[in-house]
Scaffold this motif. Sequence first.
Motif, mmCIF file in Angstrom:
data_model
loop_
_atom_site.group_PDB
_atom_site.id
_atom_site.type_symbol
_atom_site.label_atom_id
_atom_site.label_comp_id
_atom_site.label_asym_id
_atom_site.label_seq_id
_atom_site.Cartn_x
_atom_site.Cartn_y
_atom_site.Cartn_z
ATOM 1 N N ASP A 1 0.729 -1.335 0.149
ATOM 2 C CA ASP A 1 -0.169 0.052 0.040
ATOM 3 C C ASP A 1 0.728 1.412 -0.060
ATOM 4 O O ASP A 1 0.472 2.398 0.353
ATOM 5 N N GLY A 2 2.132 1.125 -0.092
ATOM 6 C CA GLY A 2 3.084 2.416 -0.044
ATOM 7 C C GLY A 2 3.378 2.673 1.273
ATOM 8 O O GLY A 2 4.633 3.461 1.269
ATOM 9 N N LYS A 3 2.944 2.186 2.293
ATOM 10 C CA LYS A 3 3.463 2.659 3.648
ATOM 11 C C LYS A 3 4.668 2.031 3.928
ATOM 12 O O LYS A 3 5.167 0.828 3.748
ATOM 13 N N THR A 4 5.445 2.649 4.664
ATOM 14 C CA THR A 4 6.840 2.151 5.379
ATOM 15 C C THR A 4 6.765 1.530 6.803
ATOM 16 O O THR A 4 6.338 2.140 7.591
ATOM 17 N N THR A 5 7.016 0.314 7.079
ATOM 18 C CA THR A 5 7.247 -0.136 8.420
ATOM 19 C C THR A 5 8.605 -0.624 8.620
ATOM 20 O O THR A 5 9.394 -0.883 8.014
ATOM 21 N N THR A 6 8.606 -0.657 10.074
ATOM 22 C CA THR A 6 9.959 -0.953 10.477
ATOM 23 C C THR A 6 9.764 -2.438 11.202
ATOM 24 O O THR A 6 9.034 -2.680 11.873
ATOM 25 N N GLU A 7 10.865 -3.359 10.851
ATOM 26 C CA GLU A 7 10.764 -4.746 11.428
ATOM 27 C C GLU A 7 12.241 -5.022 11.780
ATOM 28 O O GLU A 7 13.130 -4.557 11.454
#
Length: 266
Positions: free
Chosen positions: A189-195
């Motif tokens: 969806d274009g969102k950036t997440t941190t893992e």
Amino acid sequence: MRIKMRALNALMYGALLLAAGAVFAAEPEAGAEEATATNWKAWHADFDIANRDALQRGARNFANYCLGCHSLKYERYSRLGQDLGIPPDLLNKYLVQPGDKDTNYILTSMPAADAEAWFGKTPPDLSLMARARGTDYLYRFLKTFYVDPTRQTGANNLQLPATAMPHVLSELEGLKKPVYKSVEKKNEDGKTTTEQVFDHFEQVAPGRMNAEEYDAFVRDTVAFLSYVGEPAQIQRHSLGIWVVLFLLVFTWLAWLLKKEYWKDVR
């Protein structure tokens, strides 16, 4: 005559393909991942199955650290001694368990009901584990235990998360904990997440062995389990050299025969 020539050509090319396949089978695949401390999934259990010394050490390792819980129900002590060149007196002294005979199968003395009560499941038989999971899997499994206070056994594993097996080799390897790093990942969806991604292991407490010694210990153990999964592979590998030589000689003879058939054809 044409049918004979086609059959002869097929035999000759088939022999060439078989010989070439045997020669290049051991070459690494192009683009293979580089094994690093971070990329533990690329670790490989490199060993020589024809190295009897390594297999003997692996048998010793299994008897001392694995046989208390795991069996080798398709392997007899006597077959092991014969294949690995272990004299009967040494076999009975160091490997055959008390109360067993060298003609017995290699079975653990731990009752299955007790094992299930202690670990939540019965430890699997390891006779065919190397063939079922692969030697690289076993190598990575024995190399990626780490301290985890949330687990009942106090240990967890990268290769097999939430494993019921305790880190029985911790006295040799020592204790270590995983260190993670934050990596940003862009979703669909274009969102950036941190893992959190595994980066390396950090030693918490030393063991009786240094890193190189423990690595050799694990490789010997995995080599032994590979042998147990197919005891005849030692003879098969040595026989394969003569098979390849035969194919090469056969190819040369086939080429001479083809040349003789076609010498008068212009």
